[in-house]
Design a protein around this motif. Structure first.
Motif, PDB file in Angstrom:
ATOM      1  N   ALA A 144       0.846  -1.199   0.000  1.00  0.00           N
ATOM      2  CA  ALA A 144       0.000   0.000   0.000  1.00  0.00           C
ATOM      3  C   ALA A 144       0.876   1.242   0.000  1.00  0.00           C
ATOM      4  CB  ALA A 144      -0.917   0.011   1.224  1.00  0.00           C
ATOM      5  N   VAL A 171      -4.884   6.045   1.917  1.00  0.00           N
ATOM      6  CA  VAL A 171      -4.315   5.039   1.017  1.00  0.00           C
ATOM      7  C   VAL A 171      -4.523   5.531  -0.410  1.00  0.00           C
ATOM      8  CG1 VAL A 171      -4.456   2.656   0.210  1.00  0.00           C
ATOM      9  CG2 VAL A 171      -4.699   3.156   2.646  1.00  0.00           C
ATOM     10  N   GLN A 195      -2.809   0.558  -3.946  1.00  0.00           N
ATOM     11  CA  GLN A 195      -2.533  -0.733  -3.331  1.00  0.00           C
ATOM     12  C   GLN A 195      -2.563  -1.793  -4.410  1.00  0.00           C
ATOM     13  OE1 GLN A 195      -5.974  -2.300  -0.979  1.00  0.00           O
ATOM     14  NE2 GLN A 195      -6.822  -0.264  -1.358  1.00  0.00           N
ATOM     15  N   VAL A 253       0.634   5.139   1.123  1.00  0.00           N
ATOM     16  CA  VAL A 253      -0.118   6.069   1.961  1.00  0.00           C
ATOM     17  C   VAL A 253       0.435   7.467   1.707  1.00  0.00           C
ATOM     18  CG1 VAL A 253      -0.709   6.700   4.339  1.00  0.00           C
ATOM     19  CG2 VAL A 253      -0.473   4.276   3.697  1.00  0.00           C
TER      20      VAL A 253
END
Length: 136
Positions: A94, A102, A105, A96
């Motif tokens: 992921a 997020v 991903q 961020v």
């Protein structure tokens, strides 16, 4: 006096609590890799400056074990495991953003170059690059 200051700084760094993803909000973009394959060490060694420029915190976890990170501070692994619960169950990594959200991903191999392009297209990164160009 210098010894006292050094002692206080040492005490603060040794006894500072481990940091969670939330502690890096507005400071670092985070790429967490949950797969056993980890980060490509050759890519990392060839792109050190680009990683710094993008303010990237890289974290490799397998299960509940921290395998590797480029963080200078200790990390609260449970906070990064909570992040895994917020992404798709099939995702193995992921990204961020600085805002804590997020941004991307996936369940395939970690696409670092693609993530660099994605980060560079983000408004905050665009602003950072303009600011860096003005300073040169």
């Amino acid at each position: 006096m210098n010894a006292l200051i050094f002692s206080l700084l040492l005490h603060m760094s040794v006894f500072s609590p481990p940091k969670s993803p939330e502690d890096f909000r507005w400071q670092k973009r985070i790429i967490v890799n949950y797969s056993s394959e980890g980060f490509d060490s050759e890519f990392l060694s060839n792109h050190r400056q680009e990683i710094r420029d993008r303010k990237l915190l890289l974290v490799h976890l397998v299960g509940k074990n921290l395998i590797w990170t480029n963080a200078e501070e200790s990390l609260d692994v449970s906070g990064f495991m909570e992040l895994k619960e917020k992404i798709r169950p099939t995702s193995t990594w992921a990204l961020v953003g600085l805002d804590g959200g997020v941004k991307s991903q996936g369940g395939s191999e970690l696409p670092m170059e693609e993530l660099f392009r994605l980060i560079d297209s983000m408004p905050m990164r665009q602003s950072e690059m303009r600011k860096d160009n003005k300073q040169k």
